[in-house]
Design a protein around this motif. Sequence first.
Motif, short mmCIF file in Angstrom:
data_model
loop_
_atom_site.label_atom_id
_atom_site.label_comp_id
_atom_site.label_asym_id
_atom_site.label_seq_id
_atom_site.Cartn_x
_atom_site.Cartn_y
_atom_site.Cartn_z
N HIS A 107 5.56 13.39 92.40
CA HIS A 107 5.38 13.12 93.97
C HIS A 107 5.14 11.82 94.16
N PRO A 115 3.00 16.62 98.72
CA PRO A 115 3.62 16.94 99.83
C PRO A 115 2.71 17.67 100.74
N ASP A 118 15.87 15.62 99.52
CA ASP A 118 15.87 15.54 101.03
C ASP A 118 15.73 14.32 101.56
N ILE A 167 13.29 18.27 94.33
CA ILE A 167 13.88 18.74 95.81
C ILE A 167 13.49 17.80 96.83
N ARG A 168 11.97 17.43 97.02
CA ARG A 168 11.44 16.39 97.90
C ARG A 168 12.38 15.23 97.77
N LEU A 217 7.65 23.91 101.06
CA LEU A 217 9.14 23.26 101.27
C LEU A 217 9.57 22.44 100.10
N PHE A 218 8.57 21.62 99.70
CA PHE A 218 8.80 20.82 98.66
C PHE A 218 7.60 20.75 97.19
N GLU A 219 7.78 21.83 96.70
CA GLU A 219 7.01 22.10 95.42
C GLU A 219 7.23 21.14 94.50
N GLU A 220 8.59 20.97 94.33
CA GLU A 220 9.05 20.24 93.08
C GLU A 220 9.44 18.80 93.53
#
Length: 246
Positions: A11, A145, A160, A156-157, A150-153
């Motif tokens: 992250h 996040p 997007d 994926i974040r 919505l963006f645990e991983e």
Amino acid sequence: MSAELSRRAGHYAVAVAECLLETDLPVTGIQSCGPWRDTDGAYLDVEAAISFTQAFQDQHGGGDCGLHWAATSGWCLYTADKEDRYLSGVRWPGSGLLPEPRLIAAFVDAFRLDPAKSGSSEQPSYRQEGQDFPMLLDSLAPYLPGQPCLFEEPQIRFADLHRRAYENRVRRALVSRAADPLTHLYLRQGELTALLHLLEYAESSNPSALNRLLAADLGARAGRPPEAAETHKGALQEANHRRQTP
């Protein structure tokens, strides 16, 4: 703890990648990992990385080129020789273990202008390897996040952010300006068809009105005489004039 360290480092890499994307740098992906051992059994600490397009790498040696974060020394930008792929240069910004993302974006900009004068070739040491993992977890927490559901991983974040950044770039490029020069680009029919196929593929993997409209516009103008481009430009100018006229 290893998985959580990897996630939080990921992250943090996403936050840095977001700043890079905002400056129109060609970022392609992020990676991260928790403490691990290599094939020789050597212990390695938490790491993260940001990758760029091949065109970006070609501008800086032709081999591998990217950003790497080590939880002992912070960020560095590395380049590799085109022929043997061994590291030919590593530059460290020297801005601490967890510098603000905007500082790394500025460092990359400086590197692109003058690699030899950006940062330092001396690797710093901010933390002892394999120590103080709970403290490192806390230090990485601010980069988690705001909407974890919505963006645990991190991947994926990043996906997007990547999608939205390129949609914004395309949108800015397509905004009609009266002063925009008319370019003349000659394409073989097969090259144009290949481009339309790529736009179609992009729409299928990421549905977008921009992809669809751009493909339709290019397809409609294909094969028309050169004067058609001037007519098209005139129509855009007239439309822009009418939008501005009360």
